[in-house]
Design an enzyme around this catalytic site. Sequence first.
Site, mmCIF file in Angstrom:
data_model
loop_
_atom_site.group_PDB
_atom_site.id
_atom_site.type_symbol
_atom_site.label_atom_id
_atom_site.label_comp_id
_atom_site.label_asym_id
_atom_site.label_seq_id
_atom_site.Cartn_x
_atom_site.Cartn_y
_atom_site.Cartn_z
ATOM 1 N N LYS A 41 -10.588 -10.993 -40.926
ATOM 2 C CA LYS A 41 -11.709 -10.927 -41.839
ATOM 3 C C LYS A 41 -11.276 -10.458 -43.220
ATOM 4 O O LYS A 41 -12.010 -10.561 -44.185
ATOM 5 C CB LYS A 41 -12.747 -9.930 -41.277
ATOM 6 C CG LYS A 41 -13.352 -10.335 -39.948
ATOM 7 C CD LYS A 41 -14.361 -9.273 -39.466
ATOM 8 C CE LYS A 41 -13.671 -8.443 -38.408
ATOM 9 N NZ LYS A 41 -14.543 -7.567 -37.630
ATOM 10 N N GLY A 42 -10.068 -9.934 -43.282
ATOM 11 C CA GLY A 42 -9.602 -9.264 -44.496
ATOM 12 C C GLY A 42 -9.559 -10.112 -45.750
ATOM 13 O O GLY A 42 -9.720 -9.611 -46.855
ATOM 14 N N GLU A 96 -4.311 -14.941 -47.531
ATOM 15 C CA GLU A 96 -4.217 -13.702 -46.751
ATOM 16 C C GLU A 96 -4.431 -12.485 -47.661
ATOM 17 O O GLU A 96 -4.116 -12.520 -48.844
ATOM 18 C CB GLU A 96 -2.826 -13.669 -46.084
ATOM 19 C CG GLU A 96 -2.527 -12.482 -45.221
ATOM 20 C CD GLU A 96 -3.400 -12.326 -43.995
ATOM 21 O OE1 GLU A 96 -4.631 -12.204 -44.169
ATOM 22 O OE2 GLU A 96 -2.859 -12.281 -42.869
ATOM 23 N N ASP A 97 -4.980 -11.426 -47.093
ATOM 24 C CA ASP A 97 -5.168 -10.197 -47.860
ATOM 25 C C ASP A 97 -3.851 -9.464 -48.074
ATOM 26 O O ASP A 97 -3.504 -9.091 -49.179
ATOM 27 C CB ASP A 97 -6.204 -9.272 -47.176
ATOM 28 C CG ASP A 97 -5.916 -9.035 -45.692
ATOM 29 O OD1 ASP A 97 -4.955 -9.622 -45.148
ATOM 30 O OD2 ASP A 97 -6.667 -8.263 -45.064
ATOM 31 N N ASP A 100 2.331 -7.804 -43.878
ATOM 32 C CA ASP A 100 2.996 -6.581 -43.439
ATOM 33 C C ASP A 100 4.292 -6.987 -42.726
ATOM 34 O O ASP A 100 5.297 -7.228 -43.387
ATOM 35 C CB ASP A 100 1.994 -5.853 -42.527
ATOM 36 C CG ASP A 100 2.444 -4.483 -42.095
ATOM 37 O OD1 ASP A 100 2.996 -3.758 -42.911
ATOM 38 O OD2 ASP A 100 2.219 -4.130 -40.919
ATOM 39 N N LYS A 128 3.956 -6.040 -48.320
ATOM 40 C CA LYS A 128 4.802 -4.848 -48.102
ATOM 41 C C LYS A 128 6.149 -5.348 -47.603
ATOM 42 O O LYS A 128 6.391 -5.361 -46.396
ATOM 43 C CB LYS A 128 4.193 -3.963 -47.005
ATOM 44 C CG LYS A 128 2.877 -3.305 -47.313
ATOM 45 C CD LYS A 128 2.482 -2.455 -46.090
ATOM 46 C CE LYS A 128 1.037 -2.080 -46.109
ATOM 47 N NZ LYS A 128 0.623 -1.413 -44.853
ATOM 48 N N PHE A 149 -0.617 2.581 -46.137
ATOM 49 C CA PHE A 149 -1.767 1.897 -45.564
ATOM 50 C C PHE A 149 -2.894 1.832 -46.590
ATOM 51 O O PHE A 149 -3.339 2.846 -47.095
ATOM 52 C CB PHE A 149 -2.245 2.589 -44.283
ATOM 53 C CG PHE A 149 -3.154 1.715 -43.481
ATOM 54 C CD1 PHE A 149 -2.643 0.720 -42.668
ATOM 55 C CD2 PHE A 149 -4.541 1.860 -43.562
ATOM 56 C CE1 PHE A 149 -3.480 -0.121 -41.945
ATOM 57 C CE2 PHE A 149 -5.385 1.027 -42.838
ATOM 58 C CZ PHE A 149 -4.853 0.038 -42.033
ATOM 59 N N VAL A 150 -3.327 0.619 -46.891
ATOM 60 C CA VAL A 150 -4.350 0.427 -47.924
ATOM 61 C C VAL A 150 -5.669 -0.070 -47.330
ATOM 62 O O VAL A 150 -5.692 -0.693 -46.275
ATOM 63 C CB VAL A 150 -3.863 -0.570 -49.012
ATOM 64 C CG1 VAL A 150 -2.679 -0.004 -49.765
ATOM 65 C CG2 VAL A 150 -3.516 -1.927 -48.413
ATOM 66 N N ARG A 162 -14.156 -2.198 -45.884
ATOM 67 C CA ARG A 162 -13.922 -3.582 -46.322
ATOM 68 C C ARG A 162 -14.705 -3.934 -47.584
ATOM 69 O O ARG A 162 -14.301 -4.768 -48.365
ATOM 70 C CB ARG A 162 -14.327 -4.573 -45.224
ATOM 71 C CG ARG A 162 -13.415 -4.577 -44.012
ATOM 72 C CD ARG A 162 -13.707 -5.816 -43.174
ATOM 73 N NE ARG A 162 -13.195 -5.728 -41.811
ATOM 74 C CZ ARG A 162 -11.961 -6.081 -41.449
ATOM 75 N NH1 ARG A 162 -11.108 -6.503 -42.355
ATOM 76 N NH2 ARG A 162 -11.569 -5.998 -40.197
HETATM 77 P P1 IMP Z 1 1.389 -8.791 -40.136
HETATM 78 O O1 IMP Z 1 1.394 -9.828 -39.063
HETATM 79 O O2 IMP Z 1 2.088 -7.537 -39.672
HETATM 80 O O3 IMP Z 1 1.944 -9.287 -41.432
HETATM 81 O O4 IMP Z 1 -0.105 -8.340 -40.277
HETATM 82 C C1 IMP Z 1 -0.860 -8.638 -41.372
HETATM 83 C C2 IMP Z 1 -2.278 -8.184 -41.132
HETATM 84 O O5 IMP Z 1 -2.323 -6.809 -40.788
HETATM 85 C C3 IMP Z 1 -3.096 -8.289 -42.409
HETATM 86 O O6 IMP Z 1 -3.742 -9.528 -42.488
HETATM 87 C C4 IMP Z 1 -4.083 -7.153 -42.273
HETATM 88 O O7 IMP Z 1 -5.209 -7.597 -41.571
HETATM 89 C C5 IMP Z 1 -3.354 -6.127 -41.463
HETATM 90 N N1 IMP Z 1 -2.751 -5.076 -42.316
HETATM 91 C C6 IMP Z 1 -1.450 -4.899 -42.621
HETATM 92 N N2 IMP Z 1 -1.260 -3.846 -43.432
HETATM 93 C C7 IMP Z 1 -2.486 -3.348 -43.673
HETATM 94 C C8 IMP Z 1 -2.961 -2.245 -44.491
HETATM 95 O O8 IMP Z 1 -2.216 -1.504 -45.163
HETATM 96 N N3 IMP Z 1 -4.303 -2.065 -44.483
HETATM 97 C C9 IMP Z 1 -5.164 -2.839 -43.790
HETATM 98 N N4 IMP Z 1 -4.767 -3.866 -43.026
HETATM 99 C C10 IMP Z 1 -3.440 -4.122 -42.966
HETATM 100 MG MG MG Z 2 -5.613 -10.042 -42.309
#
Ligand code: IMP
Ligand code: MG
Length: 176
Positions: A41-42, A96-97, A100, A128, A149-150, A162
């Site tokens: 949803k981000g 994507e928001d 990570d 990140k 963490f944001v 959100r």
């Molecule tokens: P990844 O597969 O580890 O890259 O996960 C990415 C997803 O994790 C993003 O779409 C977010 O929904 C969530 N996420 C990663 N870091 C943060 C953060 O600092 N705050 C909030 N959600 C995060």
């Molecule tokens: Mg996301």
Amino acid sequence: MAEIKRVLFSEEEIQKKVNELGEEITKDYKGKKVFLLGILKGAVPFMADLMRKIDLDLEYDFMDVSSYEGTASRGEVRILKDISTSIDGKNILIVEDIIDTGVTLSYLSKILSSRGAASIEIVTLLSKPERRKVDLPVKYNGFVIEDEFVIGYGMDFNEKYRGLPYIGILDESQYK
Ligand code: IMP
Ligand code: MG
């Protein structure tokens, strides 16, 4: 808000960045149709703002592909909501928001290419890079941030925050 330790990016800074990304995408995809694929949803606020800064023939849809609990990625990816339209021959731009570990989008890119997309690129508002576990080509990257963490502008901590118009860092007391 008392739980917010500091504001990382203000509403104005975010809008400026979104404008820049929109202009860049408009230039790069000139003469083509683009399919914006938002990740729930981000990415919702970012998607809504970005699409109005892209001056192209576009369509959009959303997928929900991951579950993220607390402050750590589980490294486990599932499709919770799929798109209903065919993407065969389309230029997909995943919206994507934040990226990570990169696990979610790396998995999703593979699925989309197996469905015959003409091209697949990624636009993310935040990234990140220190946390990356897989190699992921990201064409458009708004802000590069440290391993913090944001929350806000679509991003949550246990579904909270959100709706904030800015991006902030949560106070550690909130994790307990
Ligand atoms: P990844 O597969 O580890 O890259 O996960 C990415 C997803 O994790 C993003 O779409 C977010 O929904 C969530 N996420 C990663 N870091 C943060 C953060 O600092 N705050 C909030 N959600 C995060
Ligand atoms: Mg996301």
